[in-house]
Design a protein around this motif. Sequence first.
Motif, PDB file in Angstrom:
ATOM      1  N   UNK A 180       0.863  -1.192   0.000  1.00  0.00           N
ATOM      2  CA  UNK A 180       0.000   0.000   0.000  1.00  0.00           C
ATOM      3  C   UNK A 180       0.890   1.228   0.000  1.00  0.00           C
ATOM      4  N   UNK A 181       0.415   2.317  -0.553  1.00  0.00           N
ATOM      5  CA  UNK A 181       1.261   3.518  -0.572  1.00  0.00           C
ATOM      6  C   UNK A 181       1.543   4.024   0.839  1.00  0.00           C
ATOM      7  N   UNK A 185       3.948   9.569   1.013  1.00  0.00           N
ATOM      8  CA  UNK A 185       3.966   9.797  -0.438  1.00  0.00           C
ATOM      9  C   UNK A 185       2.637  10.334  -0.965  1.00  0.00           C
ATOM     10  N   UNK A 186       1.598  10.251  -0.153  1.00  0.00           N
ATOM     11  CA  UNK A 186       0.277  10.619  -0.690  1.00  0.00           C
ATOM     12  C   UNK A 186      -0.415  11.744   0.084  1.00  0.00           C
ATOM     13  N   UNK A 187       0.153  12.138   1.237  1.00  0.00           N
ATOM     14  CA  UNK A 187      -0.541  13.144   2.056  1.00  0.00           C
ATOM     15  C   UNK A 187       0.245  14.438   2.083  1.00  0.00           C
ATOM     16  N   UNK A 188      -0.417  15.531   1.852  1.00  0.00           N
ATOM     17  CA  UNK A 188       0.142  16.861   2.048  1.00  0.00           C
ATOM     18  C   UNK A 188      -0.564  17.478   3.245  1.00  0.00           C
ATOM     19  N   UNK A 189       0.178  17.855   4.264  1.00  0.00           N
ATOM     20  CA  UNK A 189      -0.421  18.481   5.441  1.00  0.00           C
ATOM     21  C   UNK A 189      -0.419  19.989   5.242  1.00  0.00           C
ATOM     22  N   UNK A 190      -1.518  20.587   5.540  1.00  0.00           N
ATOM     23  CA  UNK A 190      -1.587  22.049   5.496  1.00  0.00           C
ATOM     24  C   UNK A 190      -1.889  22.497   6.919  1.00  0.00           C
ATOM     25  N   UNK A 191      -0.841  22.720   7.696  1.00  0.00           N
ATOM     26  CA  UNK A 191      -1.006  23.075   9.107  1.00  0.00           C
ATOM     27  C   UNK A 191      -1.203  21.835   9.947  1.00  0.00           C
ATOM     28  N   UNK A 192      -0.877  21.925  11.250  1.00  0.00           N
ATOM     29  CA  UNK A 192      -1.126  20.842  12.202  1.00  0.00           C
ATOM     30  C   UNK A 192      -0.360  19.587  11.917  1.00  0.00           C
ATOM     31  N   UNK A 193       0.898  19.711  11.429  1.00  0.00           N
ATOM     32  CA  UNK A 193       1.687  18.507  11.113  1.00  0.00           C
ATOM     33  C   UNK A 193       2.102  17.745  12.355  1.00  0.00           C
TER      34      UNK A 193
END
Length: 194
Positions: A180-181, A185-193
């Motif tokens: 599974x990925x 590689x598939x998630x971009x966090x925008x704030x709250x990392x």
Amino acid sequence: MKSDIKLIDYLAVRRSIPAFQMCEPGPEKAEIEEILRLASRVPDHGKIAPWRFIVYRGEQRVRLGEELLALALQTKPDLSEEMIQVERSRFTRAPVVVAVVSKAGPHIKIPEWEQLMSAGALCFNVILAANANGYVANWLTEWFAYDERAYPLLGVSPDEKVAGFIHIGSTTFPAIERPRPELADTVTWVGGED
Ligand SMILES: Cc1cc2nc3c(=O)[nH]c(=O)nc-3n(C[C@H](O)[C@H](O)[C@H](O)COP(=O)(O)O)c2cc1C
């Protein structure tokens, strides 16, 4: 037999079983209706149900295989004996095959893209509902989903598209985990990392 696995446990191990690993029994008519009723509870912007089902069962699956083979031979007259058997058995690998047909088209409010995505979600929901009823399933398209010569044989209109042929049945094969990925590689966090 209905599955009572907890949803979170099911999602953690859920896998398709390839159609060629399927066998009888498949769902009876009343079970198929239950599967399709449950599956129809799918997100659908505008509540327009821009899709429909075609259920292929019994001897009609043999006829379809022969007709698809004839089409495949028109395209490639020198098909190998192995491929002849593959074409013949397209609809007989699984006891039941359900086509999810997209009726997406221009609409005053709902973009066609969203109508198509609803059909995709419906395909997956058929898999979930089949699994919930104790059957394995596999979402395939294959060449005849994209070949309009096959549409009259399949009962699909020229202005429709095949989102998937959902194969439903039983199996004696274990589900084998596949890679599974990675979320990285598939998630971009925008704030709250953190
Ligand atoms: C739209 C769509 C079409 C597919 N068509 C095919 C196909 O024609 N042949 C095939 O071998 N797999 C096809 N697959 C992949 C199978 O569904 C595959 O068994 C599945 O992705 C396995 O993943 P899972 O075990 O996580 O469900 C397709 C998948 C999708 C989403």
